[in-house]
Motif scaffolding. Structure first.
Motif, PDB file in Angstrom:
ATOM      1  N   ILE A  89       9.110   3.548 -10.477  1.00 43.15           N
ATOM      2  CA  ILE A  89       9.176   4.086  -9.112  1.00 43.15           C
ATOM      3  C   ILE A  89       8.091   3.465  -8.240  1.00 43.15           C
ATOM      4  O   ILE A  89       8.322   3.132  -7.065  1.00 43.15           O
ATOM      5  N   MET A  90       6.901   3.299  -8.806  1.00 44.98           N
ATOM      6  CA  MET A  90       5.781   2.734  -8.046  1.00 44.98           C
ATOM      7  C   MET A  90       5.985   1.252  -7.730  1.00 44.98           C
ATOM      8  O   MET A  90       5.539   0.760  -6.695  1.00 44.98           O
ATOM      9  N   LYS A  91       6.691   0.539  -8.628  1.00 49.28           N
ATOM     10  CA  LYS A  91       6.885  -0.913  -8.439  1.00 49.28           C
ATOM     11  C   LYS A  91       7.881  -1.224  -7.329  1.00 49.28           C
ATOM     12  O   LYS A  91       7.730  -2.196  -6.597  1.00 49.28           O
ATOM     13  N   GLU A  92       8.928  -0.417  -7.234  1.00 52.35           N
ATOM     14  CA  GLU A  92       9.992  -0.718  -6.248  1.00 52.35           C
ATOM     15  C   GLU A  92      10.600   0.571  -5.720  1.00 52.35           C
ATOM     16  O   GLU A  92      10.884   1.498  -6.495  1.00 52.35           O
ATOM     17  N   GLN A  93      10.789   0.631  -4.399  1.00 50.34           N
ATOM     18  CA  GLN A  93      11.430   1.792  -3.766  1.00 50.34           C
ATOM     19  C   GLN A  93      12.703   1.300  -3.071  1.00 50.34           C
ATOM     20  O   GLN A  93      12.639   0.746  -1.972  1.00 50.34           O
ATOM     21  N   PHE A 105       9.952  10.870  -2.621  1.00 51.11           N
ATOM     22  CA  PHE A 105       8.699  10.187  -2.951  1.00 51.11           C
ATOM     23  C   PHE A 105       8.771   8.707  -2.552  1.00 51.11           C
ATOM     24  O   PHE A 105       7.820   8.168  -1.980  1.00 51.11           O
ATOM     25  N   MET A 106       9.896   8.069  -2.876  1.00 50.38           N
ATOM     26  CA  MET A 106      10.057   6.651  -2.523  1.00 50.38           C
ATOM     27  C   MET A 106       9.917   6.444  -1.020  1.00 50.38           C
ATOM     28  O   MET A 106       9.278   5.490  -0.559  1.00 50.38           O
ATOM     29  N   SER A 107      10.527   7.352  -0.249  1.00 50.43           N
ATOM     30  CA  SER A 107      10.463   7.257   1.215  1.00 50.43           C
ATOM     31  C   SER A 107       9.016   7.388   1.713  1.00 50.43           C
ATOM     32  O   SER A 107       8.547   6.590   2.531  1.00 50.43           O
ATOM     33  N   ILE A 108       8.317   8.397   1.179  1.00 50.71           N
ATOM     34  CA  ILE A 108       6.916   8.624   1.588  1.00 50.71           C
ATOM     35  C   ILE A 108       6.042   7.424   1.211  1.00 50.71           C
ATOM     36  O   ILE A 108       5.238   6.941   2.021  1.00 50.71           O
ATOM     37  N   LYS A 162       6.913   4.276   0.473  1.00 44.82           N
ATOM     38  CA  LYS A 162       7.244   3.036   1.166  1.00 44.82           C
ATOM     39  C   LYS A 162       6.706   3.054   2.602  1.00 44.82           C
ATOM     40  O   LYS A 162       6.187   2.050   3.107  1.00 44.82           O
ATOM     41  N   THR A 163       6.824   4.193   3.279  1.00 45.82           N
ATOM     42  CA  THR A 163       6.270   4.350   4.636  1.00 45.82           C
ATOM     43  C   THR A 163       4.758   4.115   4.633  1.00 45.82           C
ATOM     44  O   THR A 163       4.208   3.461   5.515  1.00 45.82           O
ATOM     45  N   PHE A 164       4.093   4.649   3.609  1.00 51.11           N
ATOM     46  CA  PHE A 164       2.642   4.493   3.467  1.00 51.11           C
ATOM     47  C   PHE A 164       2.279   3.012   3.262  1.00 51.11           C
ATOM     48  O   PHE A 164       1.345   2.499   3.901  1.00 51.11           O
ATOM     49  N   LEU A 165       3.045   2.302   2.431  1.00 50.22           N
ATOM     50  CA  LEU A 165       2.757   0.882   2.181  1.00 50.22           C
ATOM     51  C   LEU A 165       2.956   0.044   3.445  1.00 50.22           C
ATOM     52  O   LEU A 165       2.149  -0.838   3.740  1.00 50.22           O
ATOM     53  N   ILE A 166       4.023   0.333   4.197  1.00 55.17           N
ATOM     54  CA  ILE A 166       4.317  -0.429   5.425  1.00 55.17           C
ATOM     55  C   ILE A 166       3.226  -0.193   6.464  1.00 55.17           C
ATOM     56  O   ILE A 166       2.749  -1.134   7.107  1.00 55.17           O
ATOM     57  N   SER A 167       2.793   1.086   6.607  1.00 59.29           N
ATOM     58  CA  SER A 167       1.756   1.390   7.600  1.00 59.29           C
ATOM     59  C   SER A 167       0.388   0.840   7.215  1.00 59.29           C
ATOM     60  O   SER A 167      -0.426   0.526   8.069  1.00 59.29           O
ATOM     61  N   THR A 168       0.175   0.674   5.909  1.00 56.16           N
ATOM     62  CA  THR A 168      -1.139   0.206   5.434  1.00 56.16           C
ATOM     63  C   THR A 168      -1.228  -1.309   5.436  1.00 56.16           C
ATOM     64  O   THR A 168      -2.213  -1.908   5.912  1.00 56.16           O
ATOM     65  N   PHE A 169      -0.159  -1.952   4.911  1.00 53.23           N
ATOM     66  CA  PHE A 169      -0.220  -3.407   4.725  1.00 53.23           C
ATOM     67  C   PHE A 169       0.663  -4.175   5.719  1.00 53.23           C
ATOM     68  O   PHE A 169       0.669  -5.400   5.746  1.00 53.23           O
ATOM     69  N   GLY A 170       1.481  -3.422   6.478  1.00 55.91           N
ATOM     70  CA  GLY A 170       2.302  -4.050   7.513  1.00 55.91           C
ATOM     71  C   GLY A 170       3.498  -4.792   6.969  1.00 55.91           C
ATOM     72  O   GLY A 170       3.807  -4.829   5.814  1.00 55.91           O
TER      73      GLY A 170
END
Length: 354
Positions: A264-268, A341-344, A346-354
């Motif tokens: 789950i952590m590797k791919e959403q 969880f995947m949605s949360i 992935k949103t966090f990764l996009i906002s953090t790393f762009g």
């Protein structure tokens, strides 16, 4: 025979972990004033061992002459008749069953089948009609309707039927049932108590235990005696003589959930969600309780998360656990949690790393 069964205490006098509870139960039987009982406490704490020892104290050796039956009952449900398949374990004096296995049909089991069993009183050797004992497992998983029906059965047949209820959490049992029972809290054994039991088994099996080995098993058991004994036997099968730094293997299902969390952590993505669903199904068909799966999955995910996300993820885990208790198909709710969880994340990764 597994050690967990081989060294299970048979009588109330043999019980050492919950000795005070066992002696109080013995007094109740000797005074012939045994009320309805509600045993509650964590899984692996020894509830079932105490119940079976109590039944042997009541009825003697005849309690060991048990038979397993898988019967189909025809129950009237309003305008139609439904078939309910139920597995029971019974002797001449007691019947053990798990009504929650019937899912949303559990109220019919309580209304019809348990009522029918309560009516049939056993006849003792002197020709007198004795008490029937019904042991109901996982009472906390019964629907509200089933619990209300159970209350009526307890009142109506209390003169010649005794109910022994077992559950993990008494908070999910209605106040009406709790107030009609003697509530017996069974705490999880301490690490020291587990250590003593493991030492006893090691001595009986003629095993040499390295210093600190039994303590490490007790520490990893999460205060579950059953789990500790199973882990001890697994270690014996994997490697003997023991060595002081020998690895204590986790349960297979725990390793499997750790793998799911890593995936789950590797791919959403929808594709990964589909793969995870298949693995969750595999856990469910192997009889791992859905609440345990969700709890363990949350535990593994939290270990890999940043602090700012933990609160939100815990909130949604609690939300879907509650929905799962209200619904019927556990897979829907566990999968919904994974998707959330995947949605949360992935949103966090996009906002953090762009």
């Amino acid at each position: 025979m597994l050690w967990v069964d081989k060294y299970r205490p048979k009588t109330l006098d043999q019980i050492t972990v919950h000795q005070d509870v066992a002696q109080n139960l013995k007094k109740l039987v000797n005074e012939q004033d045994c009320p309805h009982l509600l045993f509650y406490g964590p899984s692996g704490s020894g509830k079932k061992t105490l119940v079976m020892a109590l039944i042997r104290q009541m009825f003697g050796p005849s309690a060991d002459k048990v038979k397993v039956e898988n019967k189909t009952w025809k129950v009237d449900a309003g305008t139609r008749t439904i078939d309910i398949e139920l597995t029971t374990l019974s002797s001449a004096n007691h019947v053990e069953l798990t009504p929650s296995d019937a899912g949303f049909q559990d109220r019919y089991i309580v209304q019809e089948i348990i009522k029918e069993m309560a009516k049939n009183r056993p006849i003792d050797s002197k020709g007198k009609r004795g008490h029937k004992v019904l042991v109901l497992n996982d009472v906390d998983k019964l629907s509200r309707e089933a619990q209300h029906s159970l209350r009526r059965t307890m009142e109506k047949y209390s003169s010649y039927c005794r109910l022994i209820l077992c559950c993990n959490s008494s908070s999910r049992v209605t106040e009406a049932i709790r107030s009609r029972c003697l509530n017996v809290r069974i705490n999880g054994p301490t690490e020291e108590q587990i250590f003593k039991v493991l030492e006893y088994i090691g001595k009986k099996e003629g095993l040499q235990l390295p210093s600190g080995f039994a303590s490490r098993i007790a520490e990893k058991s999460n205060r579950s005696l059953r789990r500790a004994i199973l882990s001890f036997e697994t270690c014996r099968v994997q490697q003997y003589p023991f060595v002081s730094n020998q690895a204590i293997p986790p349960m297979d299902w725990e390793e499997y959930i750790t793998e799911i969390a890593s995936e789950i952590m590797k791919e959403q993505s929808p594709k990964r969600l589909f793969q995870v669903r298949g693995k969750l199904y595999e856990l469910l068909v192997n009889c791992i309780p859905p609440e345990i799966i969700l709890k363990r999955l949350l535990y593994e995910l939290l270990k890999k998360l940043d602090a700012e996300l933990k609160h939100e993820v815990c909130h949604w885990a609690a939300y879907y656990e509650h929905r799962m208790r209200l619904g019927q198909k556990a897979i829907f709710h566990i999968e919904a949690f994974v998707a959330k969880f995947m949605s949360i994340y992935k949103t966090f990764l996009i906002s953090t790393f762009g």
